[in-house]
Design a protein around this motif. Structure first.
Motif, PDB file in Angstrom:
ATOM      1  N   TYR A 159      -5.176   5.280   2.271  1.00  0.00           N
ATOM      2  CA  TYR A 159      -4.743   5.838   3.555  1.00  0.00           C
ATOM      3  C   TYR A 159      -5.726   5.470   4.670  1.00  0.00           C
ATOM      4  O   TYR A 159      -5.314   5.086   5.765  1.00  0.00           O
ATOM      5  CB  TYR A 159      -4.622   7.357   3.482  1.00  0.00           C
ATOM      6  CG  TYR A 159      -3.312   7.870   2.969  1.00  0.00           C
ATOM      7  CD1 TYR A 159      -2.102   7.496   3.537  1.00  0.00           C
ATOM      8  CD2 TYR A 159      -3.274   8.787   1.923  1.00  0.00           C
ATOM      9  CE1 TYR A 159      -0.893   8.000   3.076  1.00  0.00           C
ATOM     10  CE2 TYR A 159      -2.070   9.301   1.449  1.00  0.00           C
ATOM     11  CZ  TYR A 159      -0.888   8.899   2.032  1.00  0.00           C
ATOM     12  OH  TYR A 159       0.307   9.399   1.583  1.00  0.00           O
ATOM     13  N   SER A 185       0.916   6.289  -7.085  1.00  0.00           N
ATOM     14  CA  SER A 185      -0.294   7.048  -7.422  1.00  0.00           C
ATOM     15  C   SER A 185      -0.022   8.546  -7.383  1.00  0.00           C
ATOM     16  O   SER A 185      -0.525   9.297  -8.223  1.00  0.00           O
ATOM     17  CB  SER A 185      -1.435   6.688  -6.468  1.00  0.00           C
ATOM     18  OG  SER A 185      -1.817   5.336  -6.641  1.00  0.00           O
ATOM     19  N   HIS A 186       0.785   8.986  -6.436  1.00  0.00           N
ATOM     20  CA  HIS A 186       1.175  10.402  -6.392  1.00  0.00           C
ATOM     21  C   HIS A 186       1.998  10.764  -7.630  1.00  0.00           C
ATOM     22  O   HIS A 186       1.838  11.856  -8.183  1.00  0.00           O
ATOM     23  CB  HIS A 186       1.956  10.720  -5.118  1.00  0.00           C
ATOM     24  CG  HIS A 186       1.079  10.966  -3.926  1.00  0.00           C
ATOM     25  ND1 HIS A 186       0.319  12.100  -3.768  1.00  0.00           N
ATOM     26  CD2 HIS A 186       0.832  10.206  -2.840  1.00  0.00           C
ATOM     27  CE1 HIS A 186      -0.358  12.037  -2.637  1.00  0.00           C
ATOM     28  NE2 HIS A 186      -0.064  10.885  -2.063  1.00  0.00           N
ATOM     29  N   SER A 193      -5.960  13.824   1.068  1.00  0.00           N
ATOM     30  CA  SER A 193      -6.336  13.370  -0.277  1.00  0.00           C
ATOM     31  C   SER A 193      -7.770  13.737  -0.616  1.00  0.00           C
ATOM     32  O   SER A 193      -8.059  14.199  -1.723  1.00  0.00           O
ATOM     33  CB  SER A 193      -6.148  11.853  -0.389  1.00  0.00           C
ATOM     34  OG  SER A 193      -4.793  11.525  -0.256  1.00  0.00           O
ATOM     35  N   VAL A 230       0.558   4.093  -2.945  1.00  0.00           N
ATOM     36  CA  VAL A 230       0.331   5.521  -2.703  1.00  0.00           C
ATOM     37  C   VAL A 230       1.423   6.345  -3.378  1.00  0.00           C
ATOM     38  O   VAL A 230       1.144   7.355  -4.035  1.00  0.00           O
ATOM     39  CB  VAL A 230       0.256   5.822  -1.191  1.00  0.00           C
ATOM     40  CG1 VAL A 230       0.356   7.314  -0.917  1.00  0.00           C
ATOM     41  CG2 VAL A 230      -1.038   5.267  -0.603  1.00  0.00           C
ATOM     42  N   ILE A 250      -6.327   7.163  -3.439  1.00  0.00           N
ATOM     43  CA  ILE A 250      -5.260   7.382  -2.450  1.00  0.00           C
ATOM     44  C   ILE A 250      -5.871   7.576  -1.059  1.00  0.00           C
ATOM     45  O   ILE A 250      -5.399   6.999  -0.076  1.00  0.00           O
ATOM     46  CB  ILE A 250      -4.391   8.599  -2.838  1.00  0.00           C
ATOM     47  CG1 ILE A 250      -3.572   8.300  -4.095  1.00  0.00           C
ATOM     48  CG2 ILE A 250      -3.473   9.000  -1.679  1.00  0.00           C
ATOM     49  CD1 ILE A 250      -2.873   9.518  -4.683  1.00  0.00           C
ATOM     50  N   TRP A 277       0.814  -1.216   0.000  1.00  0.00           N
ATOM     51  CA  TRP A 277       0.000   0.000   0.000  1.00  0.00           C
ATOM     52  C   TRP A 277       0.849   1.267   0.000  1.00  0.00           C
ATOM     53  O   TRP A 277       0.478   2.251  -0.628  1.00  0.00           O
ATOM     54  CB  TRP A 277      -0.982  -0.025   1.168  1.00  0.00           C
ATOM     55  CG  TRP A 277      -1.776  -1.283   1.191  1.00  0.00           C
ATOM     56  CD1 TRP A 277      -1.802  -2.218   2.184  1.00  0.00           C
ATOM     57  CD2 TRP A 277      -2.628  -1.792   0.154  1.00  0.00           C
ATOM     58  NE1 TRP A 277      -2.624  -3.262   1.824  1.00  0.00           N
ATOM     59  CE2 TRP A 277      -3.147  -3.029   0.588  1.00  0.00           C
ATOM     60  CE3 TRP A 277      -3.008  -1.332  -1.110  1.00  0.00           C
ATOM     61  CZ2 TRP A 277      -4.014  -3.806  -0.171  1.00  0.00           C
ATOM     62  CZ3 TRP A 277      -3.875  -2.104  -1.879  1.00  0.00           C
ATOM     63  CH2 TRP A 277      -4.371  -3.312  -1.412  1.00  0.00           C
ATOM     64  N   ASN A 278       1.974   1.246   0.672  1.00  0.00           N
ATOM     65  CA  ASN A 278       2.848   2.426   0.661  1.00  0.00           C
ATOM     66  C   ASN A 278       3.369   2.701  -0.744  1.00  0.00           C
ATOM     67  O   ASN A 278       3.395   3.845  -1.189  1.00  0.00           O
ATOM     68  CB  ASN A 278       4.010   2.255   1.638  1.00  0.00           C
ATOM     69  CG  ASN A 278       3.574   2.377   3.080  1.00  0.00           C
ATOM     70  OD1 ASN A 278       2.908   3.330   3.447  1.00  0.00           O
ATOM     71  ND2 ASN A 278       3.933   1.403   3.893  1.00  0.00           N
ATOM     72  N   SER A 317      -5.490  10.453   4.519  1.00  0.00           N
ATOM     73  CA  SER A 317      -6.786  10.341   3.860  1.00  0.00           C
ATOM     74  C   SER A 317      -7.501  11.689   3.804  1.00  0.00           C
ATOM     75  O   SER A 317      -8.070  12.053   2.772  1.00  0.00           O
ATOM     76  CB  SER A 317      -7.664   9.281   4.539  1.00  0.00           C
ATOM     77  OG  SER A 317      -7.869   9.599   5.895  1.00  0.00           O
TER      78      SER A 317
END
Length: 94
Positions: free
Chosen positions: A48, A24-25, A61, A21, A44, A17-18, A58
């Motif tokens: 979070y 995705s950024h 985002s 993210v 995202i 998941w890290n 979260s």
């Protein structure tokens, strides 16, 4: 070289998941369509909130998603859920 979107998919399948993210950024940096950016920001925020238990990540985002569409019921509801969950944790209810 892998595309950033492909790296997002790989990270998701590996449940990293890290990394998801992070990629995705990076994807946000190359996407200019507001609808695509909105969807990425919601995703995202969900990661979070649901996978990383990061209220701050979260909220940030979902707020950025609201900057794109300030009338979005999806973003507002997700933001409300995060605030409610955070409040319940502070009170020791969950």
């Amino acid at each position: 070289m892998f595309s950033v979107a492909f790296l997002v998919e790989i990270a998701e399948k590996q449940e990293d998941w890290n990394a998801m993210v992070q990629y995705s950024h990076e994807l946000l940096e190359i996407k200019f369509d507001p609808y695509e950016r909105f969807a990425i920001l919601i995703e995202i925020g969900d990661i979070y909130a649901d996978k990383l238990n990061s209220i701050h990540g979260s909220v940030a985002s979902f707020k950025k998603a609201l900057e794109i569409d300030n009338r979005s019921k999806v973003a507002l509801l997700r933001l409300f859920e995060v605030y409610a969950k955070g409040s319940m944790k502070e009170k020791g209810l969950i």
